[in-house]
Write an enzyme that holds these catalytic residues in place. Structure first.
Site, PDB file in Angstrom:
ATOM      1  N   HIS A  18       0.822  -1.211   0.000  1.00  0.00           N
ATOM      2  CA  HIS A  18       0.000   0.000   0.000  1.00  0.00           C
ATOM      3  C   HIS A  18       0.854   1.258   0.000  1.00  0.00           C
ATOM      4  O   HIS A  18       0.468   2.281  -0.559  1.00  0.00           O
ATOM      5  CB  HIS A  18      -0.979  -0.031   1.169  1.00  0.00           C
ATOM      6  CG  HIS A  18      -2.080  -1.004   0.936  1.00  0.00           C
ATOM      7  ND1 HIS A  18      -2.127  -2.234   1.549  1.00  0.00           N
ATOM      8  CD2 HIS A  18      -3.131  -0.970   0.081  1.00  0.00           C
ATOM      9  CE1 HIS A  18      -3.185  -2.887   1.111  1.00  0.00           C
ATOM     10  NE2 HIS A  18      -3.806  -2.154   0.220  1.00  0.00           N
ATOM     11  N   ASP A  74      -4.536  -7.932  -4.452  1.00  0.00           N
ATOM     12  CA  ASP A  74      -4.816  -8.961  -3.450  1.00  0.00           C
ATOM     13  C   ASP A  74      -5.086 -10.311  -4.094  1.00  0.00           C
ATOM     14  O   ASP A  74      -4.724 -11.346  -3.522  1.00  0.00           O
ATOM     15  CB  ASP A  74      -6.002  -8.536  -2.567  1.00  0.00           C
ATOM     16  CG  ASP A  74      -5.548  -7.585  -1.484  1.00  0.00           C
ATOM     17  OD1 ASP A  74      -4.524  -7.874  -0.834  1.00  0.00           O
ATOM     18  OD2 ASP A  74      -6.188  -6.533  -1.293  1.00  0.00           O
ATOM     19  N   CYS A 126      -8.991  -2.902 -11.203  1.00  0.00           N
ATOM     20  CA  CYS A 126      -8.500  -1.728 -10.482  1.00  0.00           C
ATOM     21  C   CYS A 126      -7.167  -1.963  -9.760  1.00  0.00           C
ATOM     22  O   CYS A 126      -6.657  -1.062  -9.115  1.00  0.00           O
ATOM     23  CB  CYS A 126      -9.541  -1.229  -9.494  1.00  0.00           C
ATOM     24  SG  CYS A 126      -9.831  -2.373  -8.154  1.00  0.00           S
ATOM     25  N   GLU A 158     -11.199 -10.112  -5.068  1.00  0.00           N
ATOM     26  CA  GLU A 158      -9.762 -10.075  -4.773  1.00  0.00           C
ATOM     27  C   GLU A 158      -9.336 -11.253  -3.899  1.00  0.00           C
ATOM     28  O   GLU A 158      -8.177 -11.358  -3.525  1.00  0.00           O
ATOM     29  CB  GLU A 158      -9.366  -8.729  -4.153  1.00  0.00           C
ATOM     30  CG  GLU A 158     -10.230  -8.271  -3.003  1.00  0.00           C
ATOM     31  CD  GLU A 158      -9.841  -6.902  -2.474  1.00  0.00           C
ATOM     32  OE1 GLU A 158      -8.818  -6.349  -2.897  1.00  0.00           O
ATOM     33  OE2 GLU A 158     -10.567  -6.411  -1.595  1.00  0.00           O
TER      34      GLU A 158
END
Ligand code: PEP
Ligand code: MG
Length: 576
Positions: free
Chosen positions: A196, A461, A508, A437
């Site tokens: 992240h 993920d 995404c 995910e």
């Protein structure tokens, strides 16, 4: 003249860009970045009071942990924390910190970090393994006191201008507290391309590299050339390297200029098929870049990022203000608001989560929200209220199967009823989406599709969980591969299912923002991509170079391959 010998550090490039600058190393003594500034005589009392408050909170928290450990595990294990409580009030530590605040007139965080560092070093230097181990307790206590201090102040931490920040780690919550405006680039020791922190760096347009033991191999003041694409860091670069990289830098900026010509082109493949290009954002102000680069809307608003720099979860009003403002910036385009994806490496300081051995397999996303329904209710109520006047949809992260969707829909329904009773307007047809995910969600996609209006495919993920390879681990970089055949088969199956049901699906994850993967994704059936605003034009340029027929041919060949190497070879030859 540069008299120091050039050293090359080969790291992992996680955010592209080439910069030259001076290193600013943040010591790892407490692995927290602390603000450092001088204080006035008149501010000393306030700093001492802050220190005392932090000690009280640290003692209380340790006391609670100690009791919990005593009842759940046993008295012997609780002794570790009893010893830590003693350390918090250690007269040597308290006197030295208070004395230095007064005599050196420096802020309490900086003094605590330095004193803890010195104490830990003292323990480490003793030639006795038992005493050396005490250094870890000292560091632990230091971290706790610093965290208590930091949670009392929400001022962003500012760095000297034009530096390359070198730090052990940057968690999303730390990053959210930093003012990175003067930071040219970042080097961390931990992390991976899909961590992240890396996502945040890319969205801020800050080049970044992950390099093992960087804080030991680089010193503050060292001249560095950092290449965020290849992951190379030159320490004390030679004149030849400086000249070579000056040219690369020029080319990089020239390319950025050339990209601007794509601003007004439609996002279409060479054979005229329109691909929706949306933006991923982490804070409402990123929407300006999304508008600037002409995104078709916001495909993913990671709401959790913006709320790390607070002392509690936001109220309905605070949520509403942010979402309404964002929707106004983006209108008439749609905004997909993802409810908090908290857990794993994204935990706000004010939210106590039980320590887990494997946090990325622990309580996270929608499962965590269903265990803390009041947090979800507040956010859903706000999104519903904003939907009355704006184009917003709601997206749920980390869906494992139908049960989570049914669970959140029930809460959404209750919030609708509450608003009805209170006479507050909302859009009764607000669209709801599930993130695919987790492998279980990919397997159950057909059933999930019957419960939602749209899907969002989170390749970050999905890759991590399909391959069992931590996305934030520098050790797993060679194993964490989104182009692994298993991941690509899952992507294909999910896209095919959504298209067969006639429901929108957007890719995404970071894979969608990689120009070298665009052809493959289109070939796998993707017609909507959501990417960091800074790469929108690069993706558009890549799209305009592919035809659907070629992309499908490539995808078909790739789907027959058995290994990452075979797929890499196919992708390389397609690019050539
Ligand atoms: C993903 O997992 O691909 C995703 C987009 O969500 P995040 O990166 O926020 O986990
Ligand atoms: Mg995710």
């Amino acid at each position: 003249m540069n008299t120091k010998r050039q050293k090359l550090i080969k790291g992992i490039g996680v955010s592209s860009g080439i910069v030259r600058g001076s290193a600013f190393v943040v010591g790892d003594e407490v692995s927290l970045i602390v603000p450092r500034y001088e204080i006035e005589e008149t501010e000393i009392v306030a700093e001492l009071e802050k220190f005392e408050r932090a000690l009280v909170v640290a003692e209380e928290t340790l006391g609670t942990i100690c009791e919990e450990v005593r009842t759940k595990i046993g008295p012997r294990e609780a002794e570790i924390f009893e010893a830590q409580i003693m350390l918090v009030r250690d007269p040597g530590f308290v006197t030295e910190v208070s004395g230095k605040i007064k005599s050196e007139k420096r802020n309490v965080e900086a003094v605590v970090a330095d004193v803890v560092g010195r104490f830990a070093q003292m323990f480490r230097d003793v030639n006795d393994p038992l005493i050396q181990e005490r250094a870890n307790d000292v560091r632990d206590v230091g971290r706790r006191v610093l965290a208590c201090l930091q949670s009392q102040s929400f001022e962003p931490l500012v760095f000297p201008d034009k530096i390359i920040l070198v730090t052990p780690d940057l968690t999303p919550s730390t990053t959210a507290r930093l003012d990175l405006s003067g930071v040219l680039a970042v080097v961390t020791e931990l992390g991976g391309k899909a961590s992240h922190a890396a996502i945040l760096m890319r969205s801020l347009g800050i080049p970044a590299v992950v390099a093992k033991k960087a804080t030991h191999r680089i010193q503050s003041g060292d001249l560095l050339i950092l290449d965020g694409m290849s992951g190379k860091i030159f320490v004390h670069p030679s004149a030849t390297v400086i000249a070579k990289y000056a040219q690369f830098e020029k080319d990089f900026h020239l390319d950025k200029k050339l990209l601007k010509t794509y601003l007004d082109c439609p996002a279409q493949t060479q054979d005229g098929v329109t691909i929706e290009l949306l933006a991923n954002i982490g804070k409402p102000s990123d929407a300006k870049a999304a508008v600037h680069f002409k995104a078709d809307g916001i495909g993913l608003f990671r709401t959790e990022f913006g709320f790390f720099v607070c002392d509690q979860f936001p109220t309905v009003e605070e949520h509403c203000e942010i979402y309404a403002h964002l929707a106004v910036t983006m209108q008439p385009r749609d905004v997909i608001i993802r409810v908090f994806d908290i857990g794993s490496d994204k935990v706000p300081e004010y939210f106590q989560l039980a320590k887990e051995a494997n946090p990325s397999l622990g309580l996270r996303g929608t499962r965590l929200l269903l265990r803390n329904p009041e947090v979800l209710r507040t956010q859903l109520s706000a999104i519903l209220r904003v939907s009355a006047d704006h184009h917003v949809s709601v997206l749920f992260p980390g869906i494992a199967g139908v049960e989570e969707i049914v669970g959140v829909k029930a809460i959404l329904e209750e919030e609708r009823n509450n608003l009805n009773l209170a006479g507050i307007a909302f859009n009764p047809d607000i669209k709801i989406g599930a993130m695919i995910e987790l492998p279980s969600a990919a397997i159950m996609v057909e059933q999930i599709l019957h419960e939602v209006d749209f899907l969002s495919l989170g390749t970050n993920d999905l890759t991590q969980y399909i391959l069992g390879a931590d996305r934030s681990s520098a050790e797993m970089v060679d194993h964490y591969r989104s182009i692994h055949p298993a991941v690509l088969k899952a992507i294909k199956q999910v896209i095919d299912c959504a298209r067969a049901e006639g429901k929108p699906i957007t890719v995404c994850g970071a894979m969608a923002g990689n120009p070298a993967r665009v052809g493959l994704l289109v070939g796998l059936g993707a017609r909507s991509l959501s990417v960091a605003p800074g790469v929108l034009l690069e993706i558009k340029r890549a799209l305009r170079k592919v035809t659907i027929a070629d992309a499908e041919k490539l995808a078909n060949a790739v789907l027959k391959a058995r290994t990452v190497q075979e797929i890499e070879a196919l992708l390389d030859s397609a690019i050539k």
